[in-house]
Scaffold this active site. Structure first.
Site, short mmCIF file in Angstrom:
data_model
loop_
_atom_site.label_atom_id
_atom_site.label_comp_id
_atom_site.label_asym_id
_atom_site.label_seq_id
_atom_site.Cartn_x
_atom_site.Cartn_y
_atom_site.Cartn_z
N ARG A 23 0.79 -1.18 0.11
CA ARG A 23 -0.15 -0.03 -0.13
C ARG A 23 0.80 1.35 0.13
NH1 ARG A 23 -2.73 -0.65 5.63
NH2 ARG A 23 -0.55 -1.37 5.73
N GLU A 28 7.51 7.53 11.20
CA GLU A 28 7.51 8.64 12.28
C GLU A 28 8.48 9.66 12.03
OE1 GLU A 28 9.14 7.75 16.56
OE2 GLU A 28 7.00 7.17 16.66
N GLN A 47 7.08 26.05 15.70
CA GLN A 47 6.38 26.36 14.29
C GLN A 47 6.51 25.43 13.20
OE1 GLN A 47 6.38 30.53 13.32
NE2 GLN A 47 6.97 30.20 11.33
N ASP A 48 5.84 25.18 12.24
CA ASP A 48 5.71 24.24 11.08
C ASP A 48 5.69 25.27 9.83
OD1 ASP A 48 6.50 21.97 12.69
OD2 ASP A 48 4.61 20.94 11.98
N HIS A 63 19.14 32.13 3.61
CA HIS A 63 18.34 32.98 4.43
C HIS A 63 19.06 32.64 6.13
CE1 HIS A 63 14.98 32.69 1.26
NE2 HIS A 63 15.91 33.56 0.99
N LYS A 73 16.54 24.77 12.39
CA LYS A 73 15.33 24.08 11.35
C LYS A 73 15.60 22.64 11.13
CE LYS A 73 15.63 28.24 8.58
NZ LYS A 73 16.00 29.04 7.37
N HIS A 120 20.96 29.22 5.27
CA HIS A 120 20.38 28.04 4.68
C HIS A 120 19.59 28.46 3.41
CE1 HIS A 120 16.59 25.61 4.16
NE2 HIS A 120 17.60 24.66 4.10
N TYR A 133 9.46 22.73 7.26
CA TYR A 133 10.61 23.24 7.99
C TYR A 133 9.87 22.93 9.45
CZ TYR A 133 12.03 25.74 3.80
OH TYR A 133 12.40 26.45 2.69
N ASP A 144 14.80 38.71 10.12
CA ASP A 144 14.91 37.96 8.87
C ASP A 144 15.84 38.62 7.84
OD1 ASP A 144 13.87 35.82 7.04
OD2 ASP A 144 13.24 37.64 5.74
N LYS A 168 14.01 39.60 -3.37
CA LYS A 168 14.74 39.66 -2.21
C LYS A 168 16.10 38.98 -2.37
CE LYS A 168 14.82 37.81 2.51
NZ LYS A 168 13.75 37.07 3.43
N ASP A 169 16.16 37.73 -2.94
CA ASP A 169 17.51 36.92 -2.87
C ASP A 169 18.13 37.50 -4.22
OD1 ASP A 169 16.42 35.30 -0.88
OD2 ASP A 169 15.86 33.67 -2.04
#
Length: 193
Positions: A23, A28, A47-48, A63, A73, A120, A133, A144, A168-169
Site C-alpha cells: 500500500r 514517524e 512552528q511548522d 536565509h 530548523k 540556509h 521546516y 529575517d 529579495k534573494d
C-alpha cells in the site's frame, strides 16, 4: 533512526525508518524523545512551515534569522527533490564560512537538522517541491535576512547557472558587505543573548 554527522559541528542528517507494504509506507517523521536519545538533540519546535516551489531550478536562499530570534530548523522534502545548502556563520567556529550540500527528496525521506548560526538555502531539482521546516523560534520579520546565493567568498556550486530567484534573494548582499555595514550576524557569545 540513522544519524550522520559532518565535519562541521552541529548539523545532522537524519533518516527515520520507513515501514512499508504493497500500500505504501509509514514513517514517524519526528519524535522529541527519539531525537534526544538517539541524536543528542534536545530542541523545542514552535512552528511548522511548508513551502511549495513549482519550477525546477528555483533557488531560495541564503536565509537566516538573527539573534535573539535565531532559528534551528529540521528540514525535509515532502514531494520532489532539492539540493539543500547550509553555511556556518558562527563567529569563532572552526568551520566558519564552510558549507554543506545535501540532497533531500521524497524518495529518501532524509531530514537535515540546521542549527542556529547557519545560512540556509536550497535549489529545486524537480517540479512541484513541497518543503517542510520545523523551527525552534517564531518568525520575526525584524530579524529575517538574506545573503547572496552566489557570494564568491562562499564558493558554493549550486548546480544551476541562471536560477529562478525572488527579488529579495536577487538583491541580497555578499556576507562581507553585510557584516561591514551591520556587524557579525552570529558574533561570539550570541547564544547567551
Amino acid at each position: 533512526m540513522q544519524i550522520e554527522r559532518f565535519d562541521i559541528d552541529g548539523p545532522l542528517l537524519l533518516t527515520p525508518p520507513r515501514f512499508g507494504d504493497d500500500r505504501g509506507w509509514f514513517c514517524e517523521h519526528w519524535n522529541a524523545r527519539r531525537l534526544a536519545d538517539e541524536a543528542g538533540l534536545d530542541v523545542r519546535f514552535v512552528q511548522d512551515n511548508l513551502s511549495f516551489t513549482a519550477r525546477p531550478g528555483t533557488l531560495r536562499g541564503l536565509h537566516y534569522q538573527a539573534p535573539p530570534m535565531a532559528q534551528g530548523k529540521l528540514v525535509s522534502v515532502v514531494t520532489g527533490a532539492v539540493t539543500d545548502i547550509i553555511v556556518d556563520i558562527r563567529e569563532g567556529s572552526a568551520t566558519y564560512g564552510q558549507h554543506l550540500a545535501v540532497e533531500l527528496s521524497r524518495e529518501t525521506g532524509v531530514q537535515l537538522w540546521v542549527p542556529p548560526g547557519f545560512l540556509h538555502g536550497f535549489v529545486t531539482r524537480t517540479p512541484d517541491v513541497h518543503m517542510l521546516y520545523k523551527v525552534t523560534e517564531y518568525y520575526s520579520a525584524e530579524h529575517d535576512g538574506s545573503i547572496a546565493w552566489d557570494d564568491p567568498d562562499l564558493g558554493i556550486d549550486w548546480g544551476v547557472q541562471d536560477p529562478v530567484l525572488s527579488g529579495k534573494d536577487a538583491q541580497a548582499p555578499r556576507l562581507a558587505e553585510h557584516q561591514a555595514r551591520n556587524g557579525r550576524i552570529f558574533p561570539q557569545g550570541w547564544e547567551q543573548t
